[in-house]
Design a protein around this motif. Sequence first.
Motif, PDB file in Angstrom:
ATOM      1  N   GLY A  82       0.833  -1.194   0.000  1.00  0.00           N
ATOM      2  CA  GLY A  82       0.000   0.000   0.000  1.00  0.00           C
ATOM      3  C   GLY A  82       0.864   1.238   0.000  1.00  0.00           C
ATOM      4  N   ASP A  83       2.177   1.062   0.000  1.00  0.00           N
ATOM      5  CA  ASP A  83       3.129   2.166   0.037  1.00  0.00           C
ATOM      6  C   ASP A  83       3.395   2.642  -1.397  1.00  0.00           C
ATOM      7  OD1 ASP A  83       6.074   3.161  -0.119  1.00  0.00           O
ATOM      8  OD2 ASP A  83       5.548   3.312   2.005  1.00  0.00           O
ATOM      9  N   ILE A  84       2.933   3.830  -1.720  1.00  0.00           N
ATOM     10  CA  ILE A  84       2.992   4.309  -3.096  1.00  0.00           C
ATOM     11  C   ILE A  84       4.424   4.572  -3.574  1.00  0.00           C
ATOM     12  CG2 ILE A  84       2.128   6.049  -4.715  1.00  0.00           C
ATOM     13  CD1 ILE A  84       0.044   3.989  -3.528  1.00  0.00           C
ATOM     14  N   PRO A  85       5.303   5.194  -2.778  1.00  0.00           N
ATOM     15  CA  PRO A  85       6.689   5.355  -3.252  1.00  0.00           C
ATOM     16  C   PRO A  85       7.381   4.012  -3.511  1.00  0.00           C
ATOM     17  CG  PRO A  85       6.249   6.919  -1.502  1.00  0.00           C
ATOM     18  CD  PRO A  85       5.070   5.981  -1.555  1.00  0.00           C
ATOM     19  N   LEU A  86       7.143   3.017  -2.653  1.00  0.00           N
ATOM     20  CA  LEU A  86       7.698   1.678  -2.897  1.00  0.00           C
ATOM     21  C   LEU A  86       7.119   1.116  -4.188  1.00  0.00           C
ATOM     22  CD1 LEU A  86       9.192  -0.950  -2.307  1.00  0.00           C
ATOM     23  CD2 LEU A  86       7.287  -1.586  -0.792  1.00  0.00           C
ATOM     24  N   ALA A  87       5.821   1.262  -4.370  1.00  0.00           N
ATOM     25  CA  ALA A  87       5.175   0.765  -5.590  1.00  0.00           C
ATOM     26  C   ALA A  87       5.808   1.389  -6.819  1.00  0.00           C
ATOM     27  CB  ALA A  87       3.677   1.066  -5.549  1.00  0.00           C
ATOM     28  N   THR A 143       0.645   0.481 -12.196  1.00  0.00           N
ATOM     29  CA  THR A 143       1.380   0.228 -13.436  1.00  0.00           C
ATOM     30  C   THR A 143       2.078   1.496 -13.915  1.00  0.00           C
ATOM     31  OG1 THR A 143      -0.483   0.869 -14.839  1.00  0.00           O
ATOM     32  CG2 THR A 143      -0.406  -1.446 -14.112  1.00  0.00           C
ATOM     33  N   GLN A 144       2.859   1.354 -14.988  1.00  0.00           N
ATOM     34  CA  GLN A 144       3.489   2.529 -15.599  1.00  0.00           C
ATOM     35  C   GLN A 144       2.429   3.548 -15.995  1.00  0.00           C
ATOM     36  OE1 GLN A 144       6.576   3.504 -15.998  1.00  0.00           O
ATOM     37  NE2 GLN A 144       7.751   1.656 -15.579  1.00  0.00           N
ATOM     38  N   ALA A 145       1.253   3.068 -16.395  1.00  0.00           N
ATOM     39  CA  ALA A 145       0.193   3.956 -16.881  1.00  0.00           C
ATOM     40  C   ALA A 145      -0.464   4.785 -15.771  1.00  0.00           C
ATOM     41  CB  ALA A 145      -0.873   3.145 -17.610  1.00  0.00           C
ATOM     42  N   ASN A 146      -0.487   4.277 -14.521  1.00  0.00           N
ATOM     43  CA  ASN A 146      -1.212   5.014 -13.486  1.00  0.00           C
ATOM     44  C   ASN A 146      -0.370   5.447 -12.289  1.00  0.00           C
ATOM     45  OD1 ASN A 146      -0.940   2.662 -11.955  1.00  0.00           O
ATOM     46  ND2 ASN A 146      -3.135   2.257 -11.803  1.00  0.00           N
ATOM     47  N   ILE A 147       0.861   4.997 -12.169  1.00  0.00           N
ATOM     48  CA  ILE A 147       1.630   5.281 -10.950  1.00  0.00           C
ATOM     49  C   ILE A 147       1.907   6.776 -10.782  1.00  0.00           C
ATOM     50  CG2 ILE A 147       3.944   4.883 -11.920  1.00  0.00           C
ATOM     51  CD1 ILE A 147       2.708   3.850  -8.398  1.00  0.00           C
ATOM     52  N   GLY A 148       2.089   7.498 -11.875  1.00  0.00           N
ATOM     53  CA  GLY A 148       2.318   8.944 -11.772  1.00  0.00           C
ATOM     54  C   GLY A 148       1.132   9.662 -11.151  1.00  0.00           C
ATOM     55  N   ASN A 149      -0.072   9.321 -11.597  1.00  0.00           N
ATOM     56  CA  ASN A 149      -1.273   9.936 -11.036  1.00  0.00           C
ATOM     57  C   ASN A 149      -1.470   9.544  -9.579  1.00  0.00           C
ATOM     58  OD1 ASN A 149      -1.994  11.321 -13.345  1.00  0.00           O
ATOM     59  ND2 ASN A 149      -3.283   9.666 -14.114  1.00  0.00           N
ATOM     60  N   VAL A 150      -1.187   8.295  -9.253  1.00  0.00           N
ATOM     61  CA  VAL A 150      -1.348   7.826  -7.877  1.00  0.00           C
ATOM     62  C   VAL A 150      -0.359   8.556  -6.958  1.00  0.00           C
ATOM     63  CG1 VAL A 150      -1.201   5.818  -6.359  1.00  0.00           C
ATOM     64  CG2 VAL A 150      -2.280   5.604  -8.595  1.00  0.00           C
ATOM     65  N   LEU A 151       0.875   8.728  -7.412  1.00  0.00           N
ATOM     66  CA  LEU A 151       1.867   9.479  -6.620  1.00  0.00           C
ATOM     67  C   LEU A 151       1.431  10.927  -6.434  1.00  0.00           C
ATOM     68  CD1 LEU A 151       5.332   8.279  -7.966  1.00  0.00           C
ATOM     69  CD2 LEU A 151       4.643   8.338  -5.571  1.00  0.00           C
ATOM     70  N   ALA A 152       0.941  11.560  -7.500  1.00  0.00           N
ATOM     71  CA  ALA A 152       0.507  12.956  -7.423  1.00  0.00           C
ATOM     72  C   ALA A 152      -0.659  13.112  -6.452  1.00  0.00           C
ATOM     73  CB  ALA A 152       0.135  13.467  -8.807  1.00  0.00           C
ATOM     74  N   THR A 153      -1.601  12.180  -6.501  1.00  0.00           N
ATOM     75  CA  THR A 153      -2.747  12.231  -5.594  1.00  0.00           C
ATOM     76  C   THR A 153      -2.298  12.050  -4.153  1.00  0.00           C
ATOM     77  OG1 THR A 153      -4.204  11.387  -7.318  1.00  0.00           O
ATOM     78  CG2 THR A 153      -4.967  11.158  -5.034  1.00  0.00           C
ATOM     79  N   ARG A 154      -1.370  11.128  -3.941  1.00  0.00           N
ATOM     80  CA  ARG A 154      -0.839  10.898  -2.589  1.00  0.00           C
ATOM     81  C   ARG A 154      -0.196  12.170  -2.044  1.00  0.00           C
ATOM     82  NH1 ARG A 154       4.215  10.417  -0.804  1.00  0.00           N
ATOM     83  NH2 ARG A 154       4.633   9.229   1.067  1.00  0.00           N
ATOM     84  N   ASP A 155       0.618  12.813  -2.880  1.00  0.00           N
ATOM     85  CA  ASP A 155       1.288  14.049  -2.450  1.00  0.00           C
ATOM     86  C   ASP A 155       0.286  15.171  -2.179  1.00  0.00           C
ATOM     87  OD1 ASP A 155       3.676  12.710  -2.673  1.00  0.00           O
ATOM     88  OD2 ASP A 155       4.201  13.583  -4.624  1.00  0.00           O
ATOM     89  N   LEU A 156      -0.738  15.290  -3.033  1.00  0.00           N
ATOM     90  CA  LEU A 156      -1.764  16.308  -2.836  1.00  0.00           C
ATOM     91  C   LEU A 156      -2.494  16.090  -1.518  1.00  0.00           C
ATOM     92  CD1 LEU A 156      -3.545  18.661  -3.771  1.00  0.00           C
ATOM     93  CD2 LEU A 156      -4.965  16.967  -4.966  1.00  0.00           C
ATOM     94  N   MET A 157      -2.861  14.843  -1.246  1.00  0.00           N
ATOM     95  CA  MET A 157      -3.573  14.547  -0.003  1.00  0.00           C
ATOM     96  C   MET A 157      -2.692  14.810   1.219  1.00  0.00           C
ATOM     97  SD  MET A 157      -6.509  14.012  -1.076  1.00  0.00           S
ATOM     98  CE  MET A 157      -7.285  13.641   0.481  1.00  0.00           C
ATOM     99  N   VAL A 204       2.719  -4.740  -9.508  1.00  0.00           N
ATOM    100  CA  VAL A 204       2.422  -4.260  -8.163  1.00  0.00           C
ATOM    101  C   VAL A 204       0.915  -4.220  -7.953  1.00  0.00           C
ATOM    102  CG1 VAL A 204       2.707  -2.368  -6.514  1.00  0.00           C
ATOM    103  CG2 VAL A 204       4.530  -2.872  -8.152  1.00  0.00           C
ATOM    104  N   LEU A 205       0.495  -4.741  -6.791  1.00  0.00           N
ATOM    105  CA  LEU A 205      -0.912  -4.713  -6.412  1.00  0.00           C
ATOM    106  C   LEU A 205      -1.063  -4.050  -5.049  1.00  0.00           C
ATOM    107  CD1 LEU A 205      -2.035  -8.372  -7.217  1.00  0.00           C
ATOM    108  CD2 LEU A 205      -2.510  -6.311  -8.566  1.00  0.00           C
ATOM    109  N   LYS A 206      -2.083  -3.196  -4.940  1.00  0.00           N
ATOM    110  CA  LYS A 206      -2.467  -2.679  -3.641  1.00  0.00           C
ATOM    111  C   LYS A 206      -3.300  -3.749  -2.941  1.00  0.00           C
ATOM    112  CE  LYS A 206      -3.980   1.575  -3.484  1.00  0.00           C
ATOM    113  NZ  LYS A 206      -4.660   2.855  -3.847  1.00  0.00           N
TER     114      LYS A 206
END
Length: 151
Positions: free
Chosen positions: A72-77, A96-110, A87-89
Amino acid sequence: MSIYVDADACPVKAEVEKVGTRHGQMMFVVSNGGLRPSQNPLVETVIVPDGPDVADMWIAERAGPGDVVITGDIPLAAKCVEAGAQVLKHNGEPLTQANIGNVLATRDLMADLRAADPFRQGGGKGFTKADRSRFLDALERALRAAKQSGA
């Protein structure tokens, strides 16, 4: 091919062991302590020293193409996706390569929103039976895909 589990606060360790055993895959359950070691010969419990992100670093240094990482750790993912691992949550969502950037950005925003409002209450959603079911299905698909890729 191996399965790596970021085991601190992981609600699906038993499910990983069940599916991984059925596929005959070696599993590394990594934490900084407090876990009861499995008697399963395919499960290696790895206890790392205390410290920030030590378990994450252990996994990131080893995971690569053909491996499956549960975290569940996004930087590790992000590190594991970059290394070529699947990688699975915990809820079965693939990172995946297709969504990890958005997931990292959302994590940082939150994180920024939480820091800006110290009175902000609440957290994430609770872990449900539906999440567990989605995870089992996603892990099964990930292991089959890893085997088909010849890894």
